[in-house]
Design a protein around this motif. Structure first.
Motif, PDB file in Angstrom:
ATOM      1  N   ARG A  11       0.840  -1.190   0.000  1.00 51.93           N
ATOM      2  CA  ARG A  11       0.000   0.000   0.000  1.00 51.93           C
ATOM      3  C   ARG A  11       0.884   1.251   0.000  1.00 51.93           C
ATOM      4  O   ARG A  11       1.966   1.257   0.572  1.00 51.93           O
ATOM      5  CB  ARG A  11      -0.946  -0.024   1.204  1.00 51.93           C
ATOM      6  N   ARG A  12       0.397   2.304  -0.645  1.00 48.53           N
ATOM      7  CA  ARG A  12       1.140   3.561  -0.766  1.00 48.53           C
ATOM      8  C   ARG A  12       0.515   4.583   0.180  1.00 48.53           C
ATOM      9  O   ARG A  12      -0.613   5.021  -0.026  1.00 48.53           O
ATOM     10  CB  ARG A  12       1.101   4.053  -2.214  1.00 48.53           C
ATOM     11  N   ILE A  13       1.262   4.939   1.215  1.00 53.88           N
ATOM     12  CA  ILE A  13       0.746   5.764   2.286  1.00 53.88           C
ATOM     13  C   ILE A  13       1.278   7.195   2.157  1.00 53.88           C
ATOM     14  O   ILE A  13       2.489   7.417   2.123  1.00 53.88           O
ATOM     15  CB  ILE A  13       1.142   5.183   3.660  1.00 53.88           C
ATOM     16  N   ALA A  14       0.366   8.157   2.100  1.00 54.30           N
ATOM     17  CA  ALA A  14       0.739   9.571   2.036  1.00 54.30           C
ATOM     18  C   ALA A  14       1.004  10.084   3.450  1.00 54.30           C
ATOM     19  O   ALA A  14       0.238   9.803   4.371  1.00 54.30           O
ATOM     20  CB  ALA A  14      -0.380  10.379   1.386  1.00 54.30           C
ATOM     21  N   TYR A  15       2.088  10.839   3.607  1.00 50.05           N
ATOM     22  CA  TYR A  15       2.394  11.369   4.938  1.00 50.05           C
ATOM     23  C   TYR A  15       3.070  12.725   4.847  1.00 50.05           C
ATOM     24  O   TYR A  15       3.704  13.077   3.848  1.00 50.05           O
ATOM     25  CB  TYR A  15       3.282  10.389   5.722  1.00 50.05           C
ATOM     26  N   ASP A  16       2.925  13.496   5.916  1.00 47.60           N
ATOM     27  CA  ASP A  16       3.631  14.762   6.104  1.00 47.60           C
ATOM     28  C   ASP A  16       4.413  14.637   7.404  1.00 47.60           C
ATOM     29  O   ASP A  16       3.854  14.246   8.437  1.00 47.60           O
ATOM     30  CB  ASP A  16       2.652  15.926   6.215  1.00 47.60           C
ATOM     31  N   GLN A  17       5.686  14.976   7.361  1.00 49.01           N
ATOM     32  CA  GLN A  17       6.543  14.799   8.528  1.00 49.01           C
ATOM     33  C   GLN A  17       7.294  16.083   8.859  1.00 49.01           C
ATOM     34  O   GLN A  17       7.812  16.761   7.975  1.00 49.01           O
ATOM     35  CB  GLN A  17       7.543  13.664   8.276  1.00 49.01           C
ATOM     36  N   THR A  18       7.317  16.415  10.139  1.00 49.23           N
ATOM     37  CA  THR A  18       8.026  17.575  10.638  1.00 49.23           C
ATOM     38  C   THR A  18       9.212  17.105  11.455  1.00 49.23           C
ATOM     39  O   THR A  18       9.029  16.363  12.430  1.00 49.23           O
ATOM     40  CB  THR A  18       7.109  18.430  11.531  1.00 49.23           C
ATOM     41  N   PRO A  19      10.443  17.479  11.081  1.00 53.96           N
ATOM     42  CA  PRO A  19      11.595  17.046  11.869  1.00 53.96           C
ATOM     43  C   PRO A  19      11.657  17.774  13.200  1.00 53.96           C
ATOM     44  O   PRO A  19      11.125  18.884  13.352  1.00 53.96           O
ATOM     45  CB  PRO A  19      12.783  17.428  10.980  1.00 53.96           C
ATOM     46  N   GLY A  20      12.295  17.155  14.169  1.00 55.62           N
ATOM     47  CA  GLY A  20      12.440  17.792  15.473  1.00 55.62           C
ATOM     48  C   GLY A  20      12.924  16.805  16.507  1.00 55.62           C
ATOM     49  O   GLY A  20      13.309  15.680  16.192  1.00 55.62           O
ATOM     50  N   THR A  21      12.890  17.233  17.753  1.00 54.30           N
ATOM     51  CA  THR A  21      13.359  16.402  18.847  1.00 54.30           C
ATOM     52  C   THR A  21      12.259  15.447  19.308  1.00 54.30           C
ATOM     53  O   THR A  21      11.100  15.556  18.919  1.00 54.30           O
ATOM     54  CB  THR A  21      13.794  17.276  20.036  1.00 54.30           C
ATOM     55  N   LEU A  43      -1.879  20.259  15.569  1.00 56.03           N
ATOM     56  CA  LEU A  43      -0.748  19.643  16.271  1.00 56.03           C
ATOM     57  C   LEU A  43       0.554  19.783  15.483  1.00 56.03           C
ATOM     58  O   LEU A  43       1.625  19.922  16.079  1.00 56.03           O
ATOM     59  CB  LEU A  43      -1.043  18.173  16.544  1.00 56.03           C
ATOM     60  N   GLU A  44       0.463  19.760  14.173  1.00 56.27           N
ATOM     61  CA  GLU A  44       1.672  19.968  13.369  1.00 56.27           C
ATOM     62  C   GLU A  44       2.231  21.373  13.616  1.00 56.27           C
ATOM     63  O   GLU A  44       3.455  21.550  13.774  1.00 56.27           O
ATOM     64  CB  GLU A  44       1.363  19.782  11.892  1.00 56.27           C
ATOM     65  N   ASP A  45       1.347  22.370  13.660  1.00 61.40           N
ATOM     66  CA  ASP A  45       1.801  23.736  13.935  1.00 61.40           C
ATOM     67  C   ASP A  45       2.410  23.831  15.332  1.00 61.40           C
ATOM     68  O   ASP A  45       3.443  24.473  15.531  1.00 61.40           O
ATOM     69  CB  ASP A  45       0.614  24.698  13.804  1.00 61.40           C
ATOM     70  N   TRP A  46       1.770  23.176  16.299  1.00 58.98           N
ATOM     71  CA  TRP A  46       2.322  23.130  17.667  1.00 58.98           C
ATOM     72  C   TRP A  46       3.713  22.504  17.667  1.00 58.98           C
ATOM     73  O   TRP A  46       4.631  23.007  18.310  1.00 58.98           O
ATOM     74  CB  TRP A  46       1.372  22.343  18.567  1.00 58.98           C
ATOM     75  N   ALA A  47       3.859  21.390  16.948  1.00 64.72           N
ATOM     76  CA  ALA A  47       5.144  20.692  16.908  1.00 64.72           C
ATOM     77  C   ALA A  47       6.237  21.571  16.300  1.00 64.72           C
ATOM     78  O   ALA A  47       7.371  21.605  16.797  1.00 64.72           O
ATOM     79  CB  ALA A  47       5.006  19.390  16.115  1.00 64.72           C
ATOM     80  N   ARG A  48       5.897  22.299  15.243  1.00 61.00           N
ATOM     81  CA  ARG A  48       6.886  23.195  14.627  1.00 61.00           C
ATOM     82  C   ARG A  48       7.339  24.259  15.621  1.00 61.00           C
ATOM     83  O   ARG A  48       8.526  24.574  15.713  1.00 61.00           O
ATOM     84  CB  ARG A  48       6.296  23.850  13.378  1.00 61.00           C
ATOM     85  N   ARG A  49       6.384  24.817  16.353  1.00 58.02           N
ATOM     86  CA  ARG A  49       6.727  25.855  17.329  1.00 58.02           C
ATOM     87  C   ARG A  49       7.565  25.302  18.479  1.00 58.02           C
ATOM     88  O   ARG A  49       8.397  26.017  19.042  1.00 58.02           O
ATOM     89  CB  ARG A  49       5.446  26.502  17.866  1.00 58.02           C
ATOM     90  N   GLN A  50       7.350  24.044  18.796  1.00 56.67           N
ATOM     91  CA  GLN A  50       8.071  23.416  19.898  1.00 56.67           C
ATOM     92  C   GLN A  50       9.386  22.765  19.457  1.00 56.67           C
ATOM     93  O   GLN A  50      10.172  22.333  20.301  1.00 56.67           O
ATOM     94  CB  GLN A  50       7.189  22.335  20.539  1.00 56.67           C
ATOM     95  N   GLY A  51       9.588  22.665  18.148  1.00 59.08           N
ATOM     96  CA  GLY A  51      10.765  21.956  17.650  1.00 59.08           C
ATOM     97  C   GLY A  51      10.671  20.454  17.847  1.00 59.08           C
ATOM     98  O   GLY A  51      11.690  19.761  17.963  1.00 59.08           O
ATOM     99  N   ARG A  52       9.444  19.934  17.850  1.00 57.03           N
ATOM    100  CA  ARG A  52       9.204  18.516  18.103  1.00 57.03           C
ATOM    101  C   ARG A  52       8.955  17.773  16.802  1.00 57.03           C
ATOM    102  O   ARG A  52       8.318  18.285  15.872  1.00 57.03           O
ATOM    103  CB  ARG A  52       7.985  18.343  19.013  1.00 57.03           C
ATOM    104  N   ALA A  53       9.426  16.555  16.737  1.00 58.89           N
ATOM    105  CA  ALA A  53       9.148  15.694  15.592  1.00 58.89           C
ATOM    106  C   ALA A  53       7.658  15.365  15.561  1.00 58.89           C
ATOM    107  O   ALA A  53       7.048  15.116  16.601  1.00 58.89           O
ATOM    108  CB  ALA A  53       9.974  14.414  15.692  1.00 58.89           C
ATOM    109  N   PHE A  54       7.084  15.355  14.353  1.00 57.47           N
ATOM    110  CA  PHE A  54       5.647  15.125  14.215  1.00 57.47           C
ATOM    111  C   PHE A  54       5.368  14.416  12.893  1.00 57.47           C
ATOM    112  O   PHE A  54       5.995  14.696  11.868  1.00 57.47           O
ATOM    113  CB  PHE A  54       4.890  16.452  14.253  1.00 57.47           C
ATOM    114  N   LEU A  55       4.411  13.493  12.938  1.00 58.32           N
ATOM    115  CA  LEU A  55       4.027  12.736  11.749  1.00 58.32           C
ATOM    116  C   LEU A  55       2.514  12.639  11.678  1.00 58.32           C
ATOM    117  O   LEU A  55       1.853  12.301  12.653  1.00 58.32           O
ATOM    118  CB  LEU A  55       4.630  11.325  11.815  1.00 58.32           C
TER     119      LEU A  55
END
Length: 247
Positions: A11-21, A43-55
């Motif tokens: 299966r081909r899974i679409a994803y958006d990933q934010t790098p971080g800690t 939550l993705e916006d929160w993760a970017r502001r926090q520098g947290r990894a998010f998927l």
């Protein structure tokens, strides 16, 4: 930017990933939802502001991923989540599961507990194919499903809701509220009292059934199933912050 993952099942899974800690945060969406939903993007916006990894990602048959929704079942979507977490993340993750995603998060925790640092369930809906769909079917619907392999129900979210015989039967192999459910990680459950899709009793059943040393349930008076008002989104963020501090 959306990328794609090929799972071992093809299966081909679409994803958006934010790098971080770490610990990273993985959002698991609901039945017929996709990764562009309000809670996932918040939550993705929160993760970017926090520098947290998010998927965030789409199960097969959802959003931009491959496959037809009507061909899928709970086990397939749990496999998608396990593949995405295994291939795209490092270290234990905080799983934020909305509705069906709450059930998926429990299946992931059973399959790969070493990869789960904590769980935040938002109107978590474990076993809904059996306790919701099947339990509420009329005799006419059961007969129609036996004859055609599917039924359609009206939905306030748009197109009619298709419930397939495979979804029901395969779902019975994924039930988590019938056998011991050990959750050694912090768990936070958020549930609205005005939720017309997942009753408060489901949250209470999960709370009492699970074997967990750090599990809290927060009921929000008047909140509906979407749980996406500014106040509700702030509660989700606070829950993620709380379990983050404990892991």
């Amino acid at each position: 930017m959306t990328d794609y993952l090929e799972t071992p099942q093809g299966r081909r899974i679409a994803y958006d990933q934010t790098p971080g800690t770490g610990p990273g945060v993985v959002f698991l969406g609901g039945f017929r939802s996709d990764k562009e939903g309000t809670k996932a993007v918040y939550l993705e916006d929160w993760a970017r502001r926090q520098g947290r990894a998010f998927l965030r990602f789409d199960y097969s048959g959802h959003g931009s991923s491959s496959g037809a929704f009507e061909d899928g079942a709970i086990g397939d979507w749990a496999e998608d989540a396990i593949s995405a977490i295994g291939a795209l993340t490092e270290g234990p993750q905080i799983l934020v599961g909305s509705s069906m995603g709450g059930w998926i998060s429990l299946l992931v925790a059973k399959a790969m507990p070493e990869a789960v640092a904590a769980i935040v369930g938002i109107a978590a809906a474990p076993d809904f194919t059996e306790d919701g769909f099947w339990a509420s079917m009329t005799r006419e619907e059961v007969e129609a499903m036996t004859e055609t392999g599917r039924i359609e129900r009206p939905s306030e979210y748009g197109e009619p809701l298709v419930v397939t015989q495979r979804l029901i039967e395969e779902g019975r192999t994924q039930l988590v509220l019938r056998d011991p459910l050990v959750l050694p990680m912090p768990v936070r459950l958020l549930q609205g009292t005005a939720d017309e899709d997942v009753d408060v009793s489901v949250a209470l059943k999960l709370l009492t059934h699970a074997e967990a040393g750090d599990m809290h349930l927060r009921l929000v008076k008047g909140a509906d199933h979407r749980f996406s008002t500014p106040d509700c989104l702030a509660l989700i963020e606070a829950a993620v912050d709380e379990v983050s501090a404990r892991v």
